[in-house]
Design an enzyme around this catalytic site. Sequence first.
Site, mmCIF file in Angstrom:
data_model
loop_
_atom_site.group_PDB
_atom_site.id
_atom_site.type_symbol
_atom_site.label_atom_id
_atom_site.label_comp_id
_atom_site.label_asym_id
_atom_site.label_seq_id
_atom_site.Cartn_x
_atom_site.Cartn_y
_atom_site.Cartn_z
ATOM 1 C CG HIS A 1 -2.268 -0.724 1.016
ATOM 2 N ND1 HIS A 1 -2.604 -1.763 2.377
ATOM 3 C CD2 HIS A 1 -3.148 -0.558 0.061
ATOM 4 C CE1 HIS A 1 -3.635 -2.392 1.451
ATOM 5 N NE2 HIS A 1 -3.663 -1.891 0.460
ATOM 6 C CB CYS B 1 2.004 -4.599 -20.096
ATOM 7 S SG CYS B 1 1.336 -6.566 -20.132
HETATM 8 C C1 PEP Z 1 2.479 -8.947 -14.683
HETATM 9 O O1 PEP Z 1 2.309 -9.969 -14.272
HETATM 10 O O2 PEP Z 1 3.535 -8.481 -15.111
HETATM 11 C C2 PEP Z 1 0.850 -8.622 -15.751
HETATM 12 C C3 PEP Z 1 1.474 -7.178 -16.046
HETATM 13 O O3 PEP Z 1 -0.172 -8.563 -15.616
HETATM 14 P P1 PEP Z 1 -1.092 -8.465 -14.245
HETATM 15 O O4 PEP Z 1 0.528 -7.662 -13.455
HETATM 16 O O5 PEP Z 1 -2.429 -7.723 -14.069
HETATM 17 O O6 PEP Z 1 -0.727 -9.872 -12.736
#
Ligand code: PEP
Length: 562
Positions: free
Chosen positions: A195, A494
């Site tokens: 957090h 991502c």
């Molecule tokens: C990740 O795992 O890097 C991702 C982009 O998906 P999430 O954070 O939604 O699991």
Amino acid sequence: MVMVTSSAPGLRGTPVVPGVAFAPALVVRAEVSPEAVARFDELAYADADAALAAYDGAAQAVSDGFVRKAAAASGDAANVLTASAGLARDKGLRGAVRKHLRAGEGLLAAVHAGVEQFVTVFTGMGGLMAERVTDLRDIERRITAHLVGEPEPGVGVPPVPCVLVAEDLAPADTAGLDPALVVALVTEKGGPTSHTAIIARQLAIPCVVGVAGAMTIAADTPLLVDGAAGTVETEPDAEAAQARVGADVATRAALASWSGPGRTADGESVKILANVADGESARSAAGAPVQGVGLFRTELSFLNRKDEPSVEEQAEIYAEVLDAFGGDDRYVVIRTLDAGSDKPVAYATLEGEENPALGVRGLRLSFENPGLLDRQLDAVQRAAASTGTEAWVMAPMVATVAEAAEFAEKVRARGLKAGVMVEVPSAALLAHRMLEVVDFLSIGTNDLTQYTMAADRMATDLAHLTDPWQPAVLQLIAITAEAGRRAGKPVGVCGEAAADPLLACVLVGMGITSLSMAAAAVRPVGAQLARATVDDCEDAAEAALAAADPLSARDAVRAVLA
Ligand code: PEP
Ligand code: MG
């Protein structure tokens, strides 16, 4: 770029929010005064019901306090506080306290035992629920303070600008922070997804977490915090420290003026994309200099849904996001439902898994329930057709080439571009074979790090392992990027790694073709990339891959890009 100086003694941790700050330490100890607790006569109540009534009053007061703070906050901070308000009044927690009171325990002991019972349950559930253990312990301290007649512990309003130093900050502490008075955050525990980190990112307060020894810092010690390097220098030379702060302000101003499109200093194009959760965040991200969306986390729209939304309703939700990115060669990468583990969705997630992070999450849900995926893909197809925006679709949590092939077939049958996320090490190792059956790959570094290092991404004590700069994680990213280069197909990142300006250059040096991140990170990343040539990025990648650990990797890359 300003180099890290080692002239003053210092501590190091995981950098979370970049920025340099220099101010005295405000060390927050989150405990209720032990003297007040010792004075409290916990057996003074007539019976268990009278003690329970006192508990109810204290729990209500604590909950009201959270509600007031939530009303004054916004976004993630308000959500976190509202959740804490509900947890303070939780019926299950009250029931546990009542049970211990009826067994003859004193009131404080019963509160403690009730909370501990919940802590055990939440810890056992792992993921997001385990992260709530900090909130539970915070609630116990606040209820205890009310019962013994003390003010609630935690951060008050500091009299002068300060660096807040704490073991780990509770949501109530972080959410009400005034960035003018709290110029940096340093915590001994806590990971990049705690957090503290979430709120610090929202408020753009420089932040370093997982700093071993932070609680040994004496109150009022002058601290120089570098939220990009993860360093906390104690008693630095004041003039040099002020100069560092000044240079940082100038750098940040330059970053804020970056206006895209994404490219290196020598003109190599790199797509800079946004991560979004729904129509609202998509509309807001569309105003940033991005070429589209690299990750639309569809499950986030359904976290509070008991039943699966109809194809029509899903299509409307997806169309809102696609609509925000129509025209101008922009595109949207929609991720199919990543339910399970830290993102439970009632109508999809399995109950009672022993180890949900390694269980039936993401694409795996469609093995037993293919209709769930088919209906979602139908909805995406409709949304793409109604908006005209280019939609790419990718699956989370893919482990085998056969899974990727089957998914791609379903997506292409609907006239859409098909890809998979690389979150499981097996997918990275076989990236070249994955690329034989899909159009693109997108590396989810949050989960790839978790699964490579066997370290829960939510574990507050494992921040040094859940770090995408870990050499093993970087190797897997390099393998995946190289496979993309050879196949001539796009490979993006991502996960949170793409939002780190230095790491972004490393990724581009490995051959990554797009970087997708929270909209707030777009300008710092774009501006950093615009200052580096492809050769610089390749040198940075080489330096990072050769480093022994995350800290030396960051230092080596900073030296290359200086
Ligand atoms: C990740 O795992 O890097 C991702 C982009 O998906 P999430 O954070 O939604 O699991
Ligand atoms: Mg993931």
